[in-house]
Design a protein around this motif. Structure first.
Motif, PDB file in Angstrom:
ATOM      1  N   GLU A 140       0.775  -1.426  -0.129  1.00 33.35           N
ATOM      2  CA  GLU A 140      -0.089  -0.065   0.056  1.00 33.35           C
ATOM      3  C   GLU A 140       0.848   1.284  -0.156  1.00 33.35           C
ATOM      4  O   GLU A 140       0.673   2.114  -0.672  1.00 33.35           O
ATOM      5  N   GLU A 141       2.019   1.383   0.843  1.00 33.91           N
ATOM      6  CA  GLU A 141       2.744   2.412   0.759  1.00 33.91           C
ATOM      7  C   GLU A 141       3.552   2.703  -0.628  1.00 33.91           C
ATOM      8  O   GLU A 141       3.348   3.933  -1.105  1.00 33.91           O
ATOM      9  N   LYS A 142       3.879   1.577  -1.379  1.00 32.91           N
ATOM     10  CA  LYS A 142       4.739   1.702  -2.409  1.00 32.91           C
ATOM     11  C   LYS A 142       3.446   2.399  -3.459  1.00 32.91           C
ATOM     12  O   LYS A 142       3.804   3.017  -4.332  1.00 32.91           O
ATOM     13  N   ILE A 143       2.208   1.769  -3.545  1.00 33.44           N
ATOM     14  CA  ILE A 143       1.285   2.027  -4.520  1.00 33.44           C
ATOM     15  C   ILE A 143       1.140   3.485  -4.367  1.00 33.44           C
ATOM     16  O   ILE A 143       1.145   4.399  -5.424  1.00 33.44           O
ATOM     17  N   ILE A 144       0.994   4.199  -3.154  1.00 32.47           N
ATOM     18  CA  ILE A 144       0.762   5.426  -2.881  1.00 32.47           C
ATOM     19  C   ILE A 144       1.776   6.424  -3.346  1.00 32.47           C
ATOM     20  O   ILE A 144       1.688   7.441  -4.009  1.00 32.47           O
ATOM     21  N   CYS A 145       2.958   6.100  -2.916  1.00 25.53           N
ATOM     22  CA  CYS A 145       4.192   6.665  -3.241  1.00 25.53           C
ATOM     23  C   CYS A 145       4.421   6.831  -4.842  1.00 25.53           C
ATOM     24  O   CYS A 145       4.761   7.978  -5.291  1.00 25.53           O
ATOM     25  N   ALA A 146       4.050   5.793  -5.472  1.00 26.85           N
ATOM     26  CA  ALA A 146       4.314   5.519  -6.902  1.00 26.85           C
ATOM     27  C   ALA A 146       3.213   6.684  -7.525  1.00 26.85           C
ATOM     28  O   ALA A 146       3.297   7.439  -8.285  1.00 26.85           O
ATOM     29  N   ALA A 147       1.907   6.461  -7.059  1.00 30.83           N
ATOM     30  CA  ALA A 147       0.764   7.218  -7.589  1.00 30.83           C
ATOM     31  C   ALA A 147       1.171   8.786  -7.374  1.00 30.83           C
ATOM     32  O   ALA A 147       0.682   9.615  -8.212  1.00 30.83           O
ATOM     33  N   ASP A 148       1.677   9.180  -6.366  1.00 29.36           N
ATOM     34  CA  ASP A 148       1.952  10.481  -5.935  1.00 29.36           C
ATOM     35  C   ASP A 148       2.714  11.190  -7.080  1.00 29.36           C
ATOM     36  O   ASP A 148       2.707  12.726  -7.265  1.00 29.36           O
ATOM     37  N   LYS A 149       3.682  10.506  -7.655  1.00 24.03           N
ATOM     38  CA  LYS A 149       4.769  11.037  -8.524  1.00 24.03           C
ATOM     39  C   LYS A 149       3.914  11.513  -9.932  1.00 24.03           C
ATOM     40  O   LYS A 149       4.613  12.164 -10.727  1.00 24.03           O
ATOM     41  N   TYR A 150       2.792  11.156 -10.148  1.00 28.44           N
ATOM     42  CA  TYR A 150       2.153  11.519 -11.485  1.00 28.44           C
ATOM     43  C   TYR A 150       1.432  12.741 -11.446  1.00 28.44           C
ATOM     44  O   TYR A 150       0.810  13.026 -12.458  1.00 28.44           O
ATOM     45  N   HIS A 151       1.535  13.465  -9.977  1.00 25.70           N
ATOM     46  CA  HIS A 151       0.720  14.796 -10.149  1.00 25.70           C
ATOM     47  C   HIS A 151       1.554  15.577  -9.399  1.00 25.70           C
ATOM     48  O   HIS A 151       1.890  15.346  -8.142  1.00 25.70           O
ATOM     49  N   SER A 152       1.492  17.086  -9.892  1.00 26.03           N
ATOM     50  CA  SER A 152       2.293  18.053  -9.048  1.00 26.03           C
ATOM     51  C   SER A 152       1.214  18.813  -8.396  1.00 26.03           C
ATOM     52  O   SER A 152       0.351  19.303  -8.725  1.00 26.03           O
ATOM     53  N   LYS A 153       1.608  19.331  -6.949  1.00 26.19           N
ATOM     54  CA  LYS A 153       0.679  20.223  -6.246  1.00 26.19           C
ATOM     55  C   LYS A 153       0.876  21.503  -6.787  1.00 26.19           C
ATOM     56  O   LYS A 153       0.004  22.404  -6.741  1.00 26.19           O
ATOM     57  N   ASN A 154       2.031  21.958  -7.514  1.00 30.18           N
ATOM     58  CA  ASN A 154       2.150  23.309  -7.841  1.00 30.18           C
ATOM     59  C   ASN A 154       1.176  23.663  -9.057  1.00 30.18           C
ATOM     60  O   ASN A 154       1.122  22.997  -9.997  1.00 30.18           O
ATOM     61  N   PRO A 155       0.618  24.826  -8.775  1.00 34.89           N
ATOM     62  CA  PRO A 155      -0.599  24.890  -9.870  1.00 34.89           C
ATOM     63  C   PRO A 155      -0.125  25.172 -11.035  1.00 34.89           C
ATOM     64  O   PRO A 155      -0.797  25.029 -12.216  1.00 34.89           O
ATOM     65  N   LYS A 156       1.073  25.727 -11.327  1.00 38.30           N
ATOM     66  CA  LYS A 156       1.809  25.799 -12.582  1.00 38.30           C
ATOM     67  C   LYS A 156       1.901  24.630 -13.454  1.00 38.30           C
ATOM     68  O   LYS A 156       2.033  24.770 -14.523  1.00 38.30           O
ATOM     69  N   HIS A 157       1.742  23.478 -12.870  1.00 36.11           N
ATOM     70  CA  HIS A 157       2.053  22.454 -13.270  1.00 36.11           C
ATOM     71  C   HIS A 157       1.136  20.918 -12.976  1.00 36.11           C
ATOM     72  O   HIS A 157       1.043  19.960 -13.642  1.00 36.11           O
ATOM     73  N   ALA A 158      -0.205  21.449 -12.449  1.00 34.56           N
ATOM     74  CA  ALA A 158      -1.069  20.564 -11.743  1.00 34.56           C
ATOM     75  C   ALA A 158      -1.754  20.043 -13.012  1.00 34.56           C
ATOM     76  O   ALA A 158      -2.349  18.877 -12.776  1.00 34.56           O
ATOM     77  N   ASP A 159      -1.954  20.648 -14.248  1.00 33.31           N
ATOM     78  CA  ASP A 159      -2.631  20.077 -15.258  1.00 33.31           C
ATOM     79  C   ASP A 159      -1.632  19.456 -16.320  1.00 33.31           C
ATOM     80  O   ASP A 159      -2.118  18.706 -17.370  1.00 33.31           O
ATOM     81  N   LYS A 160      -0.514  19.289 -15.815  1.00 36.31           N
ATOM     82  CA  LYS A 160       0.669  18.555 -16.909  1.00 36.31           C
ATOM     83  C   LYS A 160       0.508  17.188 -16.774  1.00 36.31           C
ATOM     84  O   LYS A 160       0.532  16.508 -15.733  1.00 36.31           O
ATOM     85  N   LYS A 161       0.334  16.315 -17.916  1.00 37.04           N
ATOM     86  CA  LYS A 161       0.350  14.897 -17.728  1.00 37.04           C
ATOM     87  C   LYS A 161       2.045  14.609 -17.456  1.00 37.04           C
ATOM     88  O   LYS A 161       2.805  15.002 -18.190  1.00 37.04           O
ATOM     89  N   ILE A 162       2.390  13.657 -16.615  1.00 32.22           N
ATOM     90  CA  ILE A 162       3.564  13.095 -16.288  1.00 32.22           C
ATOM     91  C   ILE A 162       3.717  11.805 -16.604  1.00 32.22           C
ATOM     92  O   ILE A 162       2.826  11.019 -16.114  1.00 32.22           O
ATOM     93  N   THR A 163       4.743  11.347 -17.371  1.00 36.69           N
ATOM     94  CA  THR A 163       4.991  10.198 -17.786  1.00 36.69           C
ATOM     95  C   THR A 163       5.764   9.376 -16.894  1.00 36.69           C
ATOM     96  O   THR A 163       6.765   9.970 -16.055  1.00 36.69           O
ATOM     97  N   THR A 164       5.839   8.059 -16.945  1.00 36.33           N
ATOM     98  CA  THR A 164       6.478   7.207 -16.050  1.00 36.33           C
ATOM     99  C   THR A 164       7.979   7.536 -16.449  1.00 36.33           C
ATOM    100  O   THR A 164       9.007   7.720 -15.556  1.00 36.33           O
TER     101      THR A 164
END
Length: 191
Positions: A140-164
């Motif tokens: 569960e920790e690994k899943i959440i840690c991994a998922a977190d990397k796909y979205h930025s909190k920074n409003p300038k980047h929040a809509d940006k699609k991040i790839t693996t």
């Protein structure tokens, strides 16, 4: 003996609202990010059903993984606390532990930064963190840690699609071990 609040009874938004004022910029950024990370975490968990991940725990812990950000300095997202932003994980753990929640929630907070931070990383880089391993251990920790990397909190980047591949590249700038750890998860989780 300390009694813990287990996840069947817990309402993550009510917990967030103990520390964040609804309607503020920081509250909106945190909740939006947490909802996105929660959904991505559930998406990953559904693809790993054969490993029997605790989906209810993942949904709630993902909502709380960044609860400590207000205690840190990150003006771009409205955080005006005293500690460096890298401290938000262990500070989130401390908050949840002090509130009496089951320790697993705090460990998600503490272990999600980067792809986890080892004691060796902390010591060799003189990071302002407690000197202990803060690397995801449970599925569960690994899943959440991994998922977190796909979205930025920074409003300038929040809509940006991040790839693996972008995540692996960015984590490689932090350290080879971060990139390798995330790469293993990406392969295991088919990200």
């Amino acid at each position: 003996m300390k009694e813990f609040y287990f996840h069947k009874k817990m309402n993550p938004l009510a917990i967030i609202e103990r520390f964040y004022t609804p309607g503020t910029k920081l509250y909106q950024i945190l909740v939006q990010h947490s909802l996105i990370v929660s959904e991505k975490s559930l998406e990953i968990a559904r693809s790993l059903i054969h490993l029997n991940p605790d989906v209810d725990f993942i949904k709630k812990a993902a909502m709380l993984h960044d609860i400590g950000i207000y205690l840190t300095q990150a003006l771009s997202i409205g955080c005006d606390g005293e500690k460096p932003y890298i401290c938000h994980g262990y500070l989130g753990r401390k908050l949840l532990d002090e509130q009496g929640f089951s320790p697993e929630y705090g460990l998600v907070c503490e272990r999600h930064t980067g792809a986890g931070i080892t004691k060796e990383n902390i010591v060799s880089n003189n990071l302002p963190l407690p000197q202990r391993d803060m690397v995801p251990v449970s599925l569960e920790e690994k899943i959440i840690c991994a998922a977190d990397k796909y979205h930025s909190k920074n409003p300038k980047h929040a809509d940006k699609k991040i790839t693996t591949l972008q995540i692996i590249d960015e984590l490689g700038k932090i350290g080879k071990d971060h990139a390798e750890r995330f790469s293993r998860w990406a392969e295991e989780f088919k990200l």
